[in-house]
Motif scaffolding. Structure first.
Motif, short mmCIF file in Angstrom:
data_model
loop_
_atom_site.label_atom_id
_atom_site.label_comp_id
_atom_site.label_asym_id
_atom_site.label_seq_id
_atom_site.Cartn_x
_atom_site.Cartn_y
_atom_site.Cartn_z
N SER A 186 0.82 -1.21 0.00
CA SER A 186 0.00 0.00 0.00
C SER A 186 0.85 1.26 0.00
O SER A 186 0.59 2.21 -0.75
N ILE A 187 1.90 1.27 0.83
CA ILE A 187 2.79 2.43 0.91
C ILE A 187 3.55 2.61 -0.41
O ILE A 187 3.74 3.75 -0.88
N MET A 188 3.95 1.51 -1.01
CA MET A 188 4.67 1.57 -2.29
C MET A 188 3.76 2.11 -3.40
O MET A 188 4.21 2.89 -4.25
N LEU A 189 2.50 1.72 -3.38
CA LEU A 189 1.55 2.23 -4.36
C LEU A 189 1.33 3.73 -4.17
O LEU A 189 1.21 4.48 -5.15
N GLU A 190 1.27 4.18 -2.92
CA GLU A 190 1.15 5.61 -2.65
C GLU A 190 2.36 6.36 -3.18
O GLU A 190 2.23 7.44 -3.77
N TYR A 191 3.55 5.79 -3.00
CA TYR A 191 4.77 6.42 -3.54
C TYR A 191 4.67 6.55 -5.05
O TYR A 191 4.95 7.63 -5.62
N LEU A 192 4.26 5.46 -5.72
CA LEU A 192 4.17 5.49 -7.18
C LEU A 192 3.07 6.43 -7.67
O LEU A 192 3.19 7.05 -8.72
N ARG A 193 2.01 6.55 -6.87
CA ARG A 193 0.95 7.50 -7.22
C ARG A 193 1.48 8.93 -7.16
O ARG A 193 1.26 9.73 -8.06
N PHE A 194 2.20 9.26 -6.08
CA PHE A 194 2.81 10.58 -5.96
C PHE A 194 3.81 10.82 -7.09
O PHE A 194 3.98 11.95 -7.55
N ALA A 195 4.50 9.74 -7.51
CA ALA A 195 5.50 9.85 -8.57
C ALA A 195 4.87 9.92 -9.96
O ALA A 195 5.58 10.05 -10.96
N GLN A 196 3.53 9.81 -10.02
CA GLN A 196 2.79 9.85 -11.29
C GLN A 196 3.26 8.73 -12.22
O GLN A 196 3.43 8.92 -13.44
N TYR A 197 3.46 7.54 -11.65
CA TYR A 197 3.93 6.39 -12.44
C TYR A 197 2.81 5.91 -13.36
O TYR A 197 1.70 5.62 -12.92
N GLU A 198 3.11 5.82 -14.65
CA GLU A 198 2.07 5.59 -15.66
C GLU A 198 2.06 4.17 -16.22
O GLU A 198 1.19 3.83 -17.03
N GLU A 199 2.99 3.33 -15.78
CA GLU A 199 3.00 1.95 -16.27
C GLU A 199 2.11 1.06 -15.39
O GLU A 199 1.82 1.38 -14.24
N VAL A 200 1.70 -0.07 -15.95
CA VAL A 200 0.87 -1.02 -15.20
C VAL A 200 1.73 -1.80 -14.22
O VAL A 200 2.83 -2.26 -14.56
N VAL A 201 1.26 -1.93 -12.97
CA VAL A 201 1.90 -2.80 -12.00
C VAL A 201 0.92 -3.89 -11.60
O VAL A 201 -0.30 -3.71 -11.69
N HIS A 202 1.47 -5.02 -11.19
CA HIS A 202 0.65 -6.18 -10.86
C HIS A 202 0.86 -6.53 -9.38
O HIS A 202 1.99 -6.74 -8.95
N ILE A 203 -0.23 -6.60 -8.64
CA ILE A 203 -0.13 -6.95 -7.23
C ILE A 203 -1.17 -8.02 -6.90
O ILE A 203 -2.14 -8.21 -7.63
N SER A 204 -0.94 -8.70 -5.78
CA SER A 204 -1.88 -9.71 -5.30
C SER A 204 -2.15 -9.46 -3.83
O SER A 204 -1.22 -9.37 -3.03
#
Length: 307
Positions: A186-204
């Motif tokens: 969750s924290i990593m996704l928040e970081y990538l959201r702030f970073a405006q990361y535009e590629e698809v990531v896959h999580i489970s």
């Protein structure tokens, strides 16, 4: 007998006492005198700068930052000195990236050579601290899967706090290829959201496989859990005492982190979540008998075991 109303120290005497305390390096007394002064009088520009100097000497960098921001917005004439205090406060708080950004924005506009000569070493210091930080972060990311969970979280939070988004590809790769605990994801996704990361990531998470673009996520504070479920549960528990309410908020906020970015309505409706949480917390104190277990209630118990 009539009440005696204490007469505040005169303005001039307070100013004298503040200056005497400053000259005697009695900063604690000076801090107290400023509190007394501001209860009755407005600070002028001279006293405001003296207060900034005191806060700087006391290493009260958070208060110094807030004071400098307010004074800069008020348009005081001594802009250069206030900017230096502001940058000093950022460095003191470890906000080196912000300090560099501020200096870069204003350095070409500064007319006073002395001010430029004070700002440049502050930028050099911030850069050196960032270099040390970057070396440490790079090392931590290289061995991320071997770190304790607390260290994993602190590493990502530090990147967010310092607006260091140059590691977004590394963080995304870790998400895609490493077995990571749910709260860390969750924290990593928040970081990538702030970073405006535009590629698809896959999580489970919780038997749900998700493919998503972090840039498009709503953010933890804007989830259904945070905006619809938690406020309503708080209303339901409002009459049950502060202790239960505080514990409930702690538990639900942790659950919100664990679940992010899962749509909780794929598990149960919003009213089901609200009722399940209400029963869950009230049954903990024996206020109500445990209700029949449904899917949402089972999920809540499962989440609680992961804390």
């Amino acid at each position: 007998m009539s009440d005696i109303i204490p007469f505040p120290r005169s303005k001039d005497k307070l100013i004298r006492d503040i200056k005497i305390a400053y000259n005697q390096d009695d900063l604690e007394e000076m801090y107290s005198l400023f509190d007394n002064y501001e209860e009755h009088f407005e600070l002028d520009e001279t006293l405001s700068l003296l207060k900034c100097s005191m806060l700087y000497r006391m290493n009260h960098f958070l208060e110094l930052r807030e004071e400098a921001i307010i004074l800069l917005k008020q348009g005081f004439t001594n802009y250069d000195e206030l900017v230096i205090y502001y940058v000093e406060s950022l460095n003191g708080l470890g906000q080196y990236f912000e300090a560099i950004e501020v200096i870069d924005q204003i350095i070409d506009e500064v007319q006073n050579h002395k001010t430029r000569m004070e700002l440049l070493p502050l930028k050099s210091y911030a850069l050196s601290q960032l270099e040390q930080h970057n070396a440490q972060v790079a090392s931590q990311l290289q061995q991320f899967d071997t770190l304790e969970i607390r260290d994993q979280i602190n590493t990502i939070l530090t990147l967010i706090d310092n607006s260091q988004y140059s590691y977004k590809d590394t963080v995304a790769s870790l998400l895609n290829n490493t077995d990571i605990r749910n709260n860390v994801i969750s924290i990593m996704l928040e970081y990538l959201r702030f970073a405006q990361y535009e590629e698809v990531v896959h999580i489970s998470k919780f038997n749900q496989n998700l493919s998503l673009v972090p840039k498009d996520l709503p953010g933890l504070e804007h989830t259904t859990m945070k905006q619809q479920v938690i406020p309503e549960v708080v209303k339901c528990l409002d009459d049950e005492g502060t202790q239960l309410l505080e514990e409930a908020l702690h538990v639900m906020n942790n659950h919100a982190i664990l679940l992010y970015p899962i749509d909780i309505q794929t598990i149960g409706s919003v009213p089901q979540w609200i009722k399940a949480y209400e029963n869950y917390f009230k049954s903990m104190l024996g206020i109500v008998q445990p209700q029949s277990i449904d899917e949402v209630s089972e999920f809540i118990q499962r989440l609680d075991q992961l804390e």
